[in-house]
Design a protein around this motif. Structure first.
Motif, PDB file in Angstrom:
ATOM      1  N   ILE A 136       0.870  -1.175   0.000  1.00  0.00           N
ATOM      2  CA  ILE A 136       0.000   0.000   0.000  1.00  0.00           C
ATOM      3  C   ILE A 136       0.905   1.223   0.000  1.00  0.00           C
ATOM      4  N   SER A 137       0.972   1.922  -1.116  1.00  0.00           N
ATOM      5  CA  SER A 137       1.840   3.098  -1.209  1.00  0.00           C
ATOM      6  C   SER A 137       1.206   4.320  -0.554  1.00  0.00           C
ATOM      7  N   ASP A 138      -0.097   4.439  -0.675  1.00  0.00           N
ATOM      8  CA  ASP A 138      -0.804   5.587  -0.087  1.00  0.00           C
ATOM      9  C   ASP A 138      -2.290   5.269  -0.087  1.00  0.00           C
ATOM     10  N   TYR A 139      -3.025   5.898   0.811  1.00  0.00           N
ATOM     11  CA  TYR A 139      -4.484   5.789   0.787  1.00  0.00           C
ATOM     12  C   TYR A 139      -5.078   6.978   1.524  1.00  0.00           C
ATOM     13  N   TRP A 140      -6.287   7.310   1.208  1.00  0.00           N
ATOM     14  CA  TRP A 140      -7.056   8.360   1.878  1.00  0.00           C
ATOM     15  C   TRP A 140      -8.524   7.945   1.784  1.00  0.00           C
ATOM     16  N   GLN A 141      -9.233   8.139   2.838  1.00  0.00           N
ATOM     17  CA  GLN A 141     -10.615   7.657   2.906  1.00  0.00           C
ATOM     18  C   GLN A 141     -11.568   8.836   3.030  1.00  0.00           C
ATOM     19  N   GLY A 142     -12.621   8.787   2.232  1.00  0.00           N
ATOM     20  CA  GLY A 142     -13.665   9.798   2.329  1.00  0.00           C
ATOM     21  C   GLY A 142     -14.594   9.502   3.505  1.00  0.00           C
ATOM     22  N   ARG A 143     -15.809   9.961   3.391  1.00  0.00           N
ATOM     23  CA  ARG A 143     -16.793   9.798   4.476  1.00  0.00           C
ATOM     24  C   ARG A 143     -18.024   9.053   3.978  1.00  0.00           C
ATOM     25  N   ARG A 144     -18.846   8.683   4.932  1.00  0.00           N
ATOM     26  CA  ARG A 144     -20.127   8.103   4.586  1.00  0.00           C
ATOM     27  C   ARG A 144     -21.058   9.199   4.060  1.00  0.00           C
ATOM     28  N   TYR A 145     -22.207   8.778   3.594  1.00  0.00           N
ATOM     29  CA  TYR A 145     -23.181   9.701   3.017  1.00  0.00           C
ATOM     30  C   TYR A 145     -23.481  10.862   3.951  1.00  0.00           C
ATOM     31  N   ASP A 146     -23.592  10.595   5.248  1.00  0.00           N
ATOM     32  CA  ASP A 146     -23.950  11.639   6.216  1.00  0.00           C
ATOM     33  C   ASP A 146     -22.755  12.416   6.738  1.00  0.00           C
ATOM     34  N   GLY A 147     -21.568  12.126   6.209  1.00  0.00           N
ATOM     35  CA  GLY A 147     -20.380  12.843   6.629  1.00  0.00           C
ATOM     36  C   GLY A 147     -19.637  12.231   7.784  1.00  0.00           C
ATOM     37  N   THR A 148     -20.158  11.168   8.353  1.00  0.00           N
ATOM     38  CA  THR A 148     -19.467  10.504   9.455  1.00  0.00           C
ATOM     39  C   THR A 148     -18.378   9.588   8.917  1.00  0.00           C
ATOM     40  N   GLU A 149     -17.501   9.141   9.809  1.00  0.00           N
ATOM     41  CA  GLU A 149     -16.409   8.269   9.375  1.00  0.00           C
ATOM     42  C   GLU A 149     -16.916   6.883   8.987  1.00  0.00           C
ATOM     43  N   VAL A 150     -16.247   6.282   8.033  1.00  0.00           N
ATOM     44  CA  VAL A 150     -16.572   4.930   7.590  1.00  0.00           C
ATOM     45  C   VAL A 150     -16.306   3.950   8.735  1.00  0.00           C
ATOM     46  N   LYS A 151     -17.140   2.936   8.830  1.00  0.00           N
ATOM     47  CA  LYS A 151     -16.972   1.925   9.882  1.00  0.00           C
ATOM     48  C   LYS A 151     -15.549   1.349   9.850  1.00  0.00           C
ATOM     49  N   GLN A 180     -17.882  17.966   2.414  1.00  0.00           N
ATOM     50  CA  GLN A 180     -17.491  19.318   2.795  1.00  0.00           C
ATOM     51  C   GLN A 180     -18.101  19.637   4.160  1.00  0.00           C
ATOM     52  N   PRO A 181     -17.289  19.643   5.215  1.00  0.00           N
ATOM     53  CA  PRO A 181     -17.826  19.972   6.538  1.00  0.00           C
ATOM     54  C   PRO A 181     -18.213  21.444   6.625  1.00  0.00           C
ATOM     55  N   THR A 182     -19.015  21.769   7.619  1.00  0.00           N
ATOM     56  CA  THR A 182     -19.431  23.162   7.818  1.00  0.00           C
ATOM     57  C   THR A 182     -18.219  24.050   8.019  1.00  0.00           C
ATOM     58  N   GLU A 183     -17.280  23.533   8.739  1.00  0.00           N
ATOM     59  CA  GLU A 183     -16.026  24.255   8.941  1.00  0.00           C
ATOM     60  C   GLU A 183     -14.869  23.319   8.589  1.00  0.00           C
ATOM     61  N   GLY A 184     -13.835  23.884   8.013  1.00  0.00           N
ATOM     62  CA  GLY A 184     -12.659  23.088   7.688  1.00  0.00           C
ATOM     63  C   GLY A 184     -12.560  22.762   6.208  1.00  0.00           C
ATOM     64  N   ALA A 185     -11.507  22.049   5.852  1.00  0.00           N
ATOM     65  CA  ALA A 185     -11.192  21.751   4.454  1.00  0.00           C
ATOM     66  C   ALA A 185     -12.072  20.638   3.893  1.00  0.00           C
ATOM     67  N   LEU A 186     -12.201  20.665   2.600  1.00  0.00           N
ATOM     68  CA  LEU A 186     -12.939  19.626   1.893  1.00  0.00           C
ATOM     69  C   LEU A 186     -12.249  18.280   2.074  1.00  0.00           C
ATOM     70  N   ILE A 187     -13.031  17.248   2.380  1.00  0.00           N
ATOM     71  CA  ILE A 187     -12.530  15.874   2.426  1.00  0.00           C
ATOM     72  C   ILE A 187     -12.822  15.255   1.063  1.00  0.00           C
ATOM     73  N   PRO A 188     -11.786  14.914   0.296  1.00  0.00           N
ATOM     74  CA  PRO A 188     -12.022  14.437  -1.077  1.00  0.00           C
ATOM     75  C   PRO A 188     -12.562  13.016  -1.103  1.00  0.00           C
ATOM     76  N   ASN A 189     -13.019  12.619  -2.283  1.00  0.00           N
ATOM     77  CA  ASN A 189     -13.363  11.212  -2.494  1.00  0.00           C
ATOM     78  C   ASN A 189     -12.176  10.331  -2.117  1.00  0.00           C
ATOM     79  N   GLY A 190     -12.482   9.196  -1.494  1.00  0.00           N
ATOM     80  CA  GLY A 190     -11.422   8.306  -1.050  1.00  0.00           C
ATOM     81  C   GLY A 190     -10.700   7.636  -2.199  1.00  0.00           C
ATOM     82  N   GLY A 191      -9.473   7.220  -1.921  1.00  0.00           N
ATOM     83  CA  GLY A 191      -8.690   6.536  -2.936  1.00  0.00           C
ATOM     84  C   GLY A 191      -7.563   5.737  -2.312  1.00  0.00           C
ATOM     85  N   ILE A 192      -6.867   4.983  -3.165  1.00  0.00           N
ATOM     86  CA  ILE A 192      -5.769   4.154  -2.690  1.00  0.00           C
ATOM     87  C   ILE A 192      -4.758   3.963  -3.820  1.00  0.00           C
ATOM     88  N   ILE A 193      -3.488   3.860  -3.475  1.00  0.00           N
ATOM     89  CA  ILE A 193      -2.423   3.557  -4.431  1.00  0.00           C
ATOM     90  C   ILE A 193      -1.702   2.304  -3.954  1.00  0.00           C
TER      91      ILE A 193
END
Length: 381
Positions: A136-151, A180-193
């Motif tokens: 796994i070279s890199d990964y980043w995870q987005g959020r669930r539909y409601d903005g909460t963290e993935v299980k 996009q949270p009310t405050e803070g930076a955009l959390i992008p779509n998740g991905g993996i390398i």
């Protein structure tokens, strides 16, 4: 009715008359690589000359063919060695078993030099397909539909290094939606390398497979963009994976071709699922949906370690230089292409000549081979 009439003044002659067999080689002339390894044959049929590999593992990379009336017509160096690159008929090939030259110019009695470059590829699998990535070279995870963290059970990136078969949330990594949270930076779509220490090879057909977990169709599109690279910096886009082609009750697959790339070491997969597509169908559980569920990334061709033996090859015959280069030529028509009909003798004292016994037939090829002693007026010997 026609017979061969032989009259040679002052020549004591033994003549051998033969009839041609369809003017074609029977069984072919051996194509010899490295001086002593028969790898194929060269056959002649009328004005067609064909190189054919007969031994397993060998193939043709280049061919060079020269046809002359005499040996002086074959391109050669000052030392008498032939120059295949200057032969009239020449071509390069992508590891072929058969190479035909059609409608070549035959000159009756011919001197022919048929040269080839042949290869033998001896390969052993380093990895047998389908096989997965190693790192796994890199990964980043987005959020669930409601903005909460993935299980957490769906958040282990290491699971994509192997293909797990079955109905279990621990068998895949959910990439997650952009948020996009009310405050803070955009959390992008998740991905993996991921990195393949044994690269993915470009072979016949599809080269790469992305496995996704969808537990039964019909179901809305879950999609992801797929990229490949050899340095994890410059990426080539292959297309969008989806979850609409089932391979089992629980898994779907998307296949890709590497295109112009001969191989790839890195694969990047990024979620492109549109979360709004799920809300109307799954209102009760939409808040827990988490995008593309990546099970595995698989190479579809065996990766082989190959040793290539490249050799020059010549159609069997007589050496151009008896004690030098082993390049050879042959005379055509070949003597074995003729059937002996009769032997006649013409005495030197004959002023009349002699007819052959056999009647000559239109459309047949005949050859007369003469040997004996000659004497002209005022000459000795």
């Amino acid at each position: 009715m026609k017979r061969l009439f032989i009259f040679l003044l002052g020549l004591s002659l033994v003549g051998v008359l033969g009839i041609g067999k369809a003017f074609a080689t029977e069984g072919g002339i051996p194509l010899i690589a490295g001086q002593n390894t028969v790898v194929g044959e060269v056959t002649i049929d009328g004005n067609d000359v064909t190189y054919t590999i007969t031994e397993d593992g060998w193939c043709i990379m280049e061919t060079h063919l020269a046809i002359g009336k005499t040996l002086t017509d074959i391109p050669k160096t000052k030392t008498g060695n032939p120059i295949p690159g200057h032969f009239e008929y020449s071509d390069t090939h992508d590891c072929l078993d058969t190479v035909p030259y059609t409608d070549v110019l035959m000159l009756g009695d011919n001197v022919i030099a048929a040269h080839a470059v042949v290869e033998k590829r001896m390969c052993e699998p380093m990895k047998v397909a389908p096989y997965g990535a190693d790192i796994i070279s890199d990964y980043w995870q987005g959020r669930r539909y409601d903005g909460t963290e993935v299980k957490s059970i769906r958040s282990n990136p290491l699971t994509v290094l192997s293909y797990e078969i079955g109905h279990n949330e621990a068998y895949f990594f959910s990439l997650g939606f952009e948020f996009q949270p009310t405050e803070g930076a955009l959390i992008p779509n998740g991905g993996i390398i991921v990195e393949f220490e044994t690269p993915i090879l470009n072979g016949v057909g599809d080269d790469l497979q992305i496995v996704e977990d969808t537990w039964g169709l019909p179901y809305p599109d879950e999609t992801a963009n797929v990229y490949v690279s050899n340095d994890a910096t410059n990426w080539t886009y292959l297309g969008e994976a989806d979850n609409q082609t089932p391979s089992s009750l629980y898994h779907t697959v998307s296949n890709f071709d590497l295109g112009s790339l001969t191989s790839a070491r890195y694969v990047k997969v990024e979620n492109t699922s549109v979360k709004e597509n799920f809300s109307a169908l799954y209102p009760a559980q939409k808040d827990t949906l988490d995008g593309y569920d990546l099970n595995a990334i698989l190479a579809l061709h065996d990766n082989q370690n190959c040793i290539i033996d490249s050799e020059t090859a010549w159609a069997d015959g007589t050496r151009f230089v008896p004690k030098g280069n082993w390049a050879t030529f042959f005379n055509y028509p070949l003597e074995q292409d003729y059937e002996l009909l009769e032997t006649v003798f013409v005495p030197a004292t004959s002023n009349v000549g002699i007819d052959s016994v056999n009647i000559l037939v239109d459309g047949k090829q005949y050859i007369l081979k003469a040997s004996g002693f000659y004497k002209f007026a005022n000459w000795t010997g």
